[in-house]
Design a protein around this motif. Sequence first.
Motif, short mmCIF file in Angstrom:
data_model
loop_
_atom_site.label_atom_id
_atom_site.label_comp_id
_atom_site.label_asym_id
_atom_site.label_seq_id
_atom_site.Cartn_x
_atom_site.Cartn_y
_atom_site.Cartn_z
N ALA A 39 -5.44 5.84 0.83
CA ALA A 39 -3.95 5.90 1.33
C ALA A 39 -4.10 6.32 2.85
O ALA A 39 -3.30 5.58 3.67
CB ALA A 39 -3.29 6.69 0.39
N ALA A 40 -4.92 7.08 3.31
CA ALA A 40 -5.06 7.41 4.41
C ALA A 40 -5.70 6.45 5.57
O ALA A 40 -5.31 6.53 6.80
CB ALA A 40 -6.05 8.76 4.72
N VAL A 41 -6.22 5.42 4.98
CA VAL A 41 -6.55 4.37 5.97
C VAL A 41 -5.45 3.10 5.86
O VAL A 41 -5.46 2.40 6.83
CB VAL A 41 -8.11 3.76 5.36
CG1 VAL A 41 -8.45 2.70 6.15
CG2 VAL A 41 -9.11 4.90 5.57
N LEU A 42 -5.02 2.93 4.52
CA LEU A 42 -4.23 1.63 4.47
C LEU A 42 -2.77 1.95 4.33
O LEU A 42 -1.74 0.98 4.42
CB LEU A 42 -4.61 0.97 3.27
CG LEU A 42 -6.23 0.52 3.13
CD1 LEU A 42 -6.37 0.22 1.62
CD2 LEU A 42 -6.29 -0.77 4.11
N ALA A 43 -2.08 3.22 4.07
CA ALA A 43 -0.69 3.41 3.77
C ALA A 43 -0.12 4.78 4.41
O ALA A 43 1.14 4.51 4.74
CB ALA A 43 -0.50 3.83 2.33
N ASP A 44 -0.85 5.04 5.61
CA ASP A 44 -0.13 6.29 6.09
C ASP A 44 -0.31 6.25 7.83
O ASP A 44 -1.44 6.40 8.43
CB ASP A 44 -0.81 7.61 5.94
CG ASP A 44 -0.26 8.71 6.65
OD1 ASP A 44 0.55 8.62 7.30
OD2 ASP A 44 -0.73 9.65 6.44
N PRO A 45 0.40 5.50 8.39
CA PRO A 45 0.38 5.27 9.83
C PRO A 45 0.18 6.39 10.73
O PRO A 45 -0.14 6.39 11.78
CB PRO A 45 1.67 4.56 10.20
CG PRO A 45 2.41 4.11 8.98
CD PRO A 45 1.73 4.78 7.86
N TYR A 87 1.02 -1.31 0.03
CA TYR A 87 0.12 0.09 -0.06
C TYR A 87 0.95 1.32 -0.04
O TYR A 87 0.62 2.42 -0.52
CB TYR A 87 -0.94 0.01 1.37
CG TYR A 87 -2.02 -0.95 1.28
CD1 TYR A 87 -3.03 -1.16 0.48
CD2 TYR A 87 -1.94 -2.10 2.11
CE1 TYR A 87 -3.91 -2.06 0.23
CE2 TYR A 87 -2.95 -3.06 2.21
CZ TYR A 87 -3.93 -3.00 1.11
OH TYR A 87 -4.89 -3.95 1.28
N ARG A 88 2.13 1.17 0.74
CA ARG A 88 2.86 2.52 0.75
C ARG A 88 3.34 2.70 -0.48
O ARG A 88 3.70 3.90 -0.85
CB ARG A 88 3.85 2.28 1.86
CG ARG A 88 3.44 2.37 3.34
CD ARG A 88 4.31 2.21 4.35
NE ARG A 88 5.06 1.05 4.46
CZ ARG A 88 4.79 -0.14 5.04
NH1 ARG A 88 3.46 0.00 5.62
NH2 ARG A 88 5.46 -1.03 5.23
N ALA A 139 0.86 4.09 -2.72
CA ALA A 139 0.64 5.66 -2.40
C ALA A 139 2.01 6.55 -2.70
O ALA A 139 1.64 7.71 -3.21
CB ALA A 139 0.64 5.75 -0.87
N ALA A 140 3.00 5.99 -2.73
CA ALA A 140 4.32 7.07 -2.94
C ALA A 140 4.58 7.10 -4.48
O ALA A 140 4.95 8.11 -4.90
CB ALA A 140 5.54 6.28 -2.25
N HIS A 141 4.25 6.06 -5.11
CA HIS A 141 4.77 5.81 -6.47
C HIS A 141 3.57 5.68 -7.57
O HIS A 141 3.92 5.61 -8.76
CB HIS A 141 5.79 4.87 -6.70
CG HIS A 141 6.96 4.79 -5.70
ND1 HIS A 141 7.86 5.83 -5.82
CD2 HIS A 141 7.23 3.97 -4.51
CE1 HIS A 141 8.67 5.74 -4.80
NE2 HIS A 141 8.34 4.47 -4.03
#
Length: 349
Positions: A87-93, A33-34, A37-39
């Motif tokens: 992404a706010a739910v799955l990729a951003d701690p 997921y990260r 979100a990043a790429h």
Amino acid sequence: MTDPTDFHQQVIGDAAAAVRGLTVALGERLGLYRALAAHGPLTPAELAGHTGIAERYAQEWLHAQLSADYVERDPLADAYRLPEAHAAVLADPGSLTYSAGFFTALKALYATEDLLVEAYRTGEGVGWAEHDAALDTGMGSFFQPIYRHKLIPEWLPALHGVTDKLRAGGKVADVGCGVGHTTLLMAEAFPQAVIHGYDYSEEAIGIARRLAEDAGHGDRVVFEVASADDFPGQDYDLVTFFNCLHDMGDPVAAARHVRGSLDPDGTWMLVETNAGPEHVTGGAGPAARMFMSLSAVMCLPVAVAQRGPHALGNHSGEQAFGGIAKEAGFSRWRRATETPVNAVYEVRP
């Protein structure tokens, strides 16, 4: 009367969600997921390249995410993107809504199925220590974003006079601290305060000590293995319990010990699930439904394993928790604030 076909589809949907949870755990542990979100948008080959997994598995995992509407796909480029809201739910701690970490606890929960079958038949329990350490880290990860965004700016200020005491160098016991997320948040916010974290899980305390060292607080935050009814120290300005009283076999004994450990003007902050008996028969939101299932497979068995006089479950509700505080000698009880997930109680002598 519910049509059997409709209910069958409901159950199949629940089964799909149960299996999907494993794909979410994989996405979290492997950084999928990260990377999206990043790429993103990314093709399966590109996702594999960014994360070091096999391309064929990247493709299959992306198909599972697409079927669940977790990701979107450009069919011409065969490229997948993770929408910003997802992404706010799955990729951003760091996000308040981050939830992917919870799914890494499934490894521990599903592994105890045989123990649960035996416990249900015999009436015995399944202790916390009988679970894989993934339960500590997964559950800690689930609550951490809420604590990070709510504890310092909202929950502690909702208690009468507590933040002033901590700024002046107050004394805190964080009981049932797990891996120490809440303990370290308070240490960071109140550098003059003396902070102690207690938990009966040796594995959790070991992780907490490492996190304290990494955060540069190893010299002033003390983590010790201790249970809620025998943790050391007196004259605490604040004792905190975060989502743990319901896991205890003798919550009244724990509450009495808190009462005896507090300064005469001290405060017990009790954080529990915002779910109660009224939610069992209807009106339960997603968080309450999740907690009730967790209670059946984790919270209740953990409490029963301690062979105490109570086995509350995590949705006993405010009346039950307030009754425990009163029996332990506390005279003041107030719901200080709440979120859809948690209720925060101020309990004073």
